[in-house]
Design a protein around this motif. Structure first.
Motif, PDB file in Angstrom:
ATOM      1  N   GLU A  17       4.839   4.086  -6.897  1.00 20.01           N
ATOM      2  CA  GLU A  17       4.757   3.218  -5.718  1.00 20.01           C
ATOM      3  C   GLU A  17       4.546   1.761  -6.128  1.00 20.01           C
ATOM      4  O   GLU A  17       5.156   0.851  -5.548  1.00 20.01           O
ATOM      5  N   MET A  21       7.160  -1.266  -5.167  1.00 22.58           N
ATOM      6  CA  MET A  21       6.699  -2.460  -4.469  1.00 22.58           C
ATOM      7  C   MET A  21       6.982  -3.717  -5.289  1.00 22.58           C
ATOM      8  O   MET A  21       7.409  -4.746  -4.743  1.00 22.58           O
ATOM      9  N   TYR A  33       2.776  -1.995   3.710  1.00 21.39           N
ATOM     10  CA  TYR A  33       2.293  -0.727   3.175  1.00 21.39           C
ATOM     11  C   TYR A  33       1.599   0.049   4.287  1.00 21.39           C
ATOM     12  O   TYR A  33       0.712  -0.480   4.964  1.00 21.39           O
TER      13      TYR A  33
END
Length: 286
Positions: A17, A21, A33
């Motif tokens: 993740e 990002m 988020y």
């Protein structure tokens, strides 16, 4: 200032993740988020809240990921992967059915509706075989059985489990293979690359200590993996292949919220998985 059109849904922000990002930020893409632990979606939502929104589903838990995707889609969002892809790839029997329906090679598989019928099914399937939970990852509760005595003991434990779902038994032949299997990452209908996953144990999950090595991806690997991802409807997938002693490939599993740290370490700068995912998300929002 308008809310971002792209969201990343996750309860745990892991290597994958963070990398996704960062890739979005490098590309100048605005996103927000969503922590799935605090998310709720009304059953009769105002669709303006979610219409036009693209949500990348990175929730680690299968059932929370499935219901989050379904709820968000009902509210007007587009979810990657879709709730259908999460439902199919998150359940081993549904995955096998999808692979068979697409005419793709996969190990011989039997679904027994009770632990008692599983014993008879194993007699026909033959030993050695593998007993797997319908839902699960990282090789947990996957058991190799070499004979009827062992399978009887395992199934007695399964029958004692409280969940009715646990009493539906997924059985698969154990395919004779080398000390490795193959993981191919597919994003947006394209195979990014592959790895061999080697282990001294018969289960070759990276989460169980398997080591990833870069695989020179052949057209056969790529085509089979892309077809497998398409069969479950997944935009982003990790497809597990195995090859027998003659080099014949079969599809074992399709993983919808795939972890790729081992893959990325094996490929280094040759392939940037997070950037490929970011590019696919951007394309989906255009």
């Amino acid at each position: 200032m308008p809310a971002p059109r792209l969201s990343v849904l996750a309860s745990r922000v892991r290597f994958e993740e963070k990398a996704i990002m960062s890739a979005l930020e490098r590309r100048g893409v605005s996103y927000d988020y969503l922590d799935s632990r605090s998310l709720f979606v009304a059953g009769n939502p105002a669709k303006a809240d979610w219409a036009g929104k693209l949500v990348l589903n990175r929730e680690v838990g299968h059932f929370r990921a499935l219901y989050a995707a379904s709820a968000l889609e009902s509210a007007g969002a587009t979810v990657v992967n879709s709730s259908r892809a999460t439902q199919v790839s998150g359940d081993k029997w549904h995955t096998s059915a999808a692979l068979l329906g697409a005419g793709l090679p996969t190990p011989r598989t039997v679904l027994a509706l009770t632990p008692q019928s599983a014993l008879a099914a194993l007699d026909k399937l033959g030993y050695p075989a593998v007993i797997k939970p319908l839902v699960g990852s990282w090789g947990r509760l996957v058991t190799r059985v070499a004979d009827r005595e062992t399978s009887t003991a395992v199934l007695e434990h399964v029958e004692a489990l409280p969940s009715p779902q646990a009493h539906v038994i997924y059985l698969q032949e154990q395919v004779a293979k080398a000390d490795r299997d193959i993981r191919v990452l597919v994003v947006g209908g394209r195979a990014l690359g592959g790895t061999y996953r080697r282990s001294t144990e018969w289960r070759t999950n990276v989460a169980r200590g398997a080591v990833s090595e870069r695989l020179p991806l052949s057209a056969e690997h790529a085509d089979l993996a892309v077809a497998a991802a398409a069969s479950v409807g997944a935009d982003i997938a990790g497809v597990d292949l195995i090859e027998d002693g003659d080099g014949v490939l079969t599809v074992l599993e399709v993983n919808d919220r795939v972890e790729f740290r081992g893959f990325q370490e094996a490929h280094g700068s040759h392939t940037d998985v997070a950037d490929a995912i970011a590019a696919h998300l951007i394309a989906r929002t255009e």
